[in-house]
Design a protein around this motif. Structure first.
Motif, PDB file in Angstrom:
ATOM      1  N   GLY A 166       3.684  19.542   2.572  1.00 12.67           N
ATOM      2  CA  GLY A 166       3.086  18.218   2.421  1.00 12.67           C
ATOM      3  C   GLY A 166       1.596  18.279   2.613  1.00 12.67           C
ATOM      4  N   HIS A 167       1.184  19.222   3.422  1.00 14.87           N
ATOM      5  CA  HIS A 167      -0.225  19.315   3.761  1.00 14.87           C
ATOM      6  C   HIS A 167      -0.834  20.504   3.032  1.00 14.87           C
ATOM      7  CE1 HIS A 167      -3.481  18.169   6.373  1.00 14.87           C
ATOM      8  NE2 HIS A 167      -3.770  19.454   6.462  1.00 14.87           N
ATOM      9  N   LEU A 168      -1.675  20.222   2.080  1.00 13.20           N
ATOM     10  CA  LEU A 168      -2.223  21.303   1.264  1.00 13.20           C
ATOM     11  C   LEU A 168      -3.423  21.945   1.937  1.00 13.20           C
ATOM     12  CD1 LEU A 168      -2.110  19.674  -2.235  1.00 13.20           C
ATOM     13  CD2 LEU A 168      -0.855  21.683  -1.540  1.00 13.20           C
TER      14      LEU A 168
ATOM     15  N   ARG B 213       3.858   9.288   1.821  1.00 10.90           N
ATOM     16  CA  ARG B 213       4.134   7.866   2.080  1.00 10.90           C
ATOM     17  C   ARG B 213       4.613   7.086   0.856  1.00 10.90           C
ATOM     18  NH1 ARG B 213      -0.748   5.175   5.163  1.00 10.90           N
ATOM     19  NH2 ARG B 213      -2.091   6.309   3.726  1.00 10.90           N
ATOM     20  N   VAL B 214       4.899   7.790  -0.232  1.00 15.98           N
ATOM     21  CA  VAL B 214       5.257   7.073  -1.458  1.00 15.98           C
ATOM     22  C   VAL B 214       6.529   7.672  -2.063  1.00 15.98           C
ATOM     23  CG1 VAL B 214       3.803   8.501  -2.970  1.00 15.98           C
ATOM     24  CG2 VAL B 214       4.267   6.138  -3.602  1.00 15.98           C
TER      25      VAL B 214
ATOM     26  N   LYS C 277       7.961   5.364  -7.455  1.00 14.73           N
ATOM     27  CA  LYS C 277       6.647   4.728  -7.464  1.00 14.73           C
ATOM     28  C   LYS C 277       5.612   5.699  -8.032  1.00 14.73           C
ATOM     29  CE  LYS C 277       4.334   1.297  -4.690  1.00 14.73           C
ATOM     30  NZ  LYS C 277       4.055   0.792  -3.350  1.00 14.73           N
ATOM     31  N   ARG C 278       5.759   6.960  -7.660  1.00 10.29           N
ATOM     32  CA  ARG C 278       4.845   7.992  -8.158  1.00 10.29           C
ATOM     33  C   ARG C 278       4.948   8.100  -9.687  1.00 10.29           C
ATOM     34  NH1 ARG C 278       0.946  10.194  -9.798  1.00 10.29           N
ATOM     35  NH2 ARG C 278       0.954  12.406 -10.290  1.00 10.29           N
TER      36      ARG C 278
ATOM     37  N   VAL D   7      -5.570   3.395  -4.229  1.00 13.00           N
ATOM     38  CA  VAL D   7      -4.323   4.154  -4.454  1.00 13.00           C
ATOM     39  C   VAL D   7      -4.151   5.241  -3.385  1.00 13.00           C
ATOM     40  CG1 VAL D   7      -4.147   3.707  -6.926  1.00 13.00           C
ATOM     41  CG2 VAL D   7      -5.494   5.663  -6.136  1.00 13.00           C
ATOM     42  N   ARG D   8      -4.830   5.067  -2.242  1.00 14.65           N
ATOM     43  CA  ARG D   8      -4.816   6.113  -1.213  1.00 14.65           C
ATOM     44  C   ARG D   8      -3.417   6.384  -0.668  1.00 14.65           C
ATOM     45  NH1 ARG D   8      -6.332   1.409   0.761  1.00 14.65           N
ATOM     46  NH2 ARG D   8      -5.711   0.692   2.834  1.00 14.65           N
ATOM     47  N   ARG D   9      -2.567   5.349  -0.668  1.00 16.52           N
ATOM     48  CA  ARG D   9      -1.214   5.543  -0.122  1.00 16.52           C
ATOM     49  C   ARG D   9      -0.382   6.506  -0.971  1.00 16.52           C
ATOM     50  NH1 ARG D   9       0.355   2.234   3.996  1.00 16.52           N
ATOM     51  NH2 ARG D   9       2.514   2.760   3.591  1.00 16.52           N
ATOM     52  N   GLN D  10      -0.788   6.664  -2.230  1.00 20.28           N
ATOM     53  CA  GLN D  10      -0.058   7.584  -3.096  1.00 20.28           C
ATOM     54  C   GLN D  10      -0.310   9.047  -2.729  1.00 20.28           C
ATOM     55  OE1 GLN D  10       0.633   8.256  -7.872  1.00 20.28           O
ATOM     56  NE2 GLN D  10      -1.356   7.612  -7.206  1.00 20.28           N
ATOM     57  N   TRP D  11      -1.478   9.309  -2.174  1.00 15.74           N
ATOM     58  CA  TRP D  11      -1.897  10.700  -1.983  1.00 15.74           C
ATOM     59  C   TRP D  11      -1.999  11.143  -0.533  1.00 15.74           C
ATOM     60  CZ3 TRP D  11      -1.030  12.640  -6.380  1.00 15.74           C
ATOM     61  CH2 TRP D  11      -1.369  11.976  -7.556  1.00 15.74           C
ATOM     62  N   THR D  12      -2.273  10.210   0.362  1.00 18.61           N
ATOM     63  CA  THR D  12      -2.531  10.644   1.743  1.00 18.61           C
ATOM     64  C   THR D  12      -1.473  10.147   2.727  1.00 18.61           C
ATOM     65  OG1 THR D  12      -3.922   8.721   2.102  1.00 18.61           O
ATOM     66  CG2 THR D  12      -5.015  10.766   1.430  1.00 18.61           C
TER      67      THR D  12
END
Lengths: 199, 191
Positions: free
Chosen positions: B19-21, B125-126, B130-131, B186-191
């Motif tokens: 999850g954490h790149l 978180r998504v 939704k993605r 759109v931060r919730r999509q990525w972080t």
């Protein structure tokens, strides 16, 4: 002058398609190896956590720019035969803005989505389908926006001609801007890492 | 901690799943940029043109619309541009062949690096659903924007950028402006 080879008739159209395929392979290899098959890696650019989109793009632009200039200065490449599109300023500004929004919402741009699909990213398939839908919408609207599409026409024009500044000097400005950008990017990444570790 | 050996490592256990790149899984961006610049420069030298990626999607759309409603495309200059004069297949084109190569090249690199994996790229978180919706909407904007701008990140930013094209630079700056302006929403999509 011997280059561009195709323009000097070194090979025909059929061969050019094979060359296209070969160049495409290298393009795909480099994009994937750089992490551009991952939407999270691409999106990280816009949250300052990994600025590799900027770093890769500007290193590539500077490399190709210097290479072109050097080969042309040596008399090997006729730079005037290298094709690039005419400038239609306002449509291109608007198009860039829309594409930029699409980039962070969708997570890819067209080239990177090709690599993402081939490495198994399911979301990239939806992105490409969306891409075709967007093009369909553009095609259907085209008769109504034709006038705008062809507005602010400036012809085949580059920055040295527009600003009436020496080509080499513009190159120097681009290089300095890139180095400044790289320094800022390295700083931003470190600052974000510190912030994340603090959480 | 950076582990330089791992930058070039080919054996990563499920690094795509993390999850954490972190940067260490991929090659140094400046080296990648240099290689990409050389690919681009080679294209200029061999062909006298640059790279392009969005053209093949336009050809596909134009051919599909033409199949469904030929009379519809007849009077539309946009579709006609991609359909050509009918003397050869619209897909028998430089951009189509290069994008097939790109897909293959990506697959080869992914295979070598152990990154080929059926998965969804998203933040924690998504949901996937939704993605997919975001990917489709983002793709649509990209498609529309690329046609309006007469090219995408490959055709305008990289190609036009290195040739110091005015339109290419205006486009590239606006891509970053648009993406940074939208990122917060759109931060919730990525972080």
């Amino acid at each position: 002058m011997t280059a561009p080879f195709y323009k000097f008739g070194f090979f025909n159209d059929e061969i050019s398609l094979i060359i296209a395929f070969a160049i495409g392979i290298f393009f795909g290899l480099v994009l994937e190896k750089g992490g551009f098959g991952s939407a999270r890696m691409l999106a990280a650019q816009f949250y300052f956590t990994d600025m590799r989109v900027f770093k890769v793009m500007f290193t590539a632009i500077v490399t190709a720019m210097i290479g072109l200039f050097y080969l042309s200065w040596m008399g090997f490449l006729d730079l005037s035969l290298v094709y690039y599109g005419d400038t239609y300023l306002i449509p291109q500004i608007l198009g860039g803005l829309i594409l930029g929004v699409g980039f962070v919402v969708g997570g890819y741009c067209p080239g990177t989505s090709a690599v993402a699909i081939s490495t198994g990213r399911i979301d990239a398939i939806f992105y490409a389908l969306g891409g075709m839908f967007g093009i369909l919408v553009f095609g259907e609207l085209f008769p109504y926006i034709t006038e705008f599409f062809y507005s602010t026409y400036m012809g085949k024009i580059n920055l040295p001609t527009l600003l009436n500044i020496n080509y080499g000097f513009i190159m120097l400005l681009v290089i300095l801007m890139a180095i400044g950008g790289f320094t800022a990017a390295e700083w931003a990444e470190k600052a974000m890492l510190k912030k994340r570790e603090g959480e | 901690m950076l582990n330089f050996k791992k930058w070039f490592s080919h054996h990563h256990e499920d690094n795509a799943m993390e999850g954490h790149l972190t940067q260490k899984h991929y090659t140094n961006p400046y080296l990648i940029g240099l290689l990409l610049g050389i690919v681009l420069l080679s294209t200029f030298v061999i062909m006298g043109r640059g790279l392009g990626a969005s053209g093949v999607l336009s050809t596909t759309v134009s051919v599909a619309v033409d199949k469904v409603a030929p009379s519809h495309t007849e009077n539309n200059e946009f579709y006609q541009g991609y359909l050509g004069d009918g003397t050869k297949s619209p897909f028998k084109d430089w951009l189509t062949f290069s994008i097939i190569g790109t897909v293959l090249g990506g697959f080869i690199s992914g295979a070598i690096s152990g990154r080929n994996k059926l998965m969804v790229e998203k933040g924690p978180r998504v949901s996937s659903k939704k993605r997919f919706l975001f990917a489709f909407v983002g793709g649509s904007l990209m498609g529309f924007g690329a046609k309006m701008a007469r090219g995408c990140t490959s055709g305008q930013a990289l190609t036009g950028g290195s040739l110091l094209s005015v339109g290419g630079w205006a486009f590239m700056i606006m891509v970053f402006v648009g993406a940074y302006a939208m990122a917060y929403f759109v931060r919730r999509q990525w972080t």
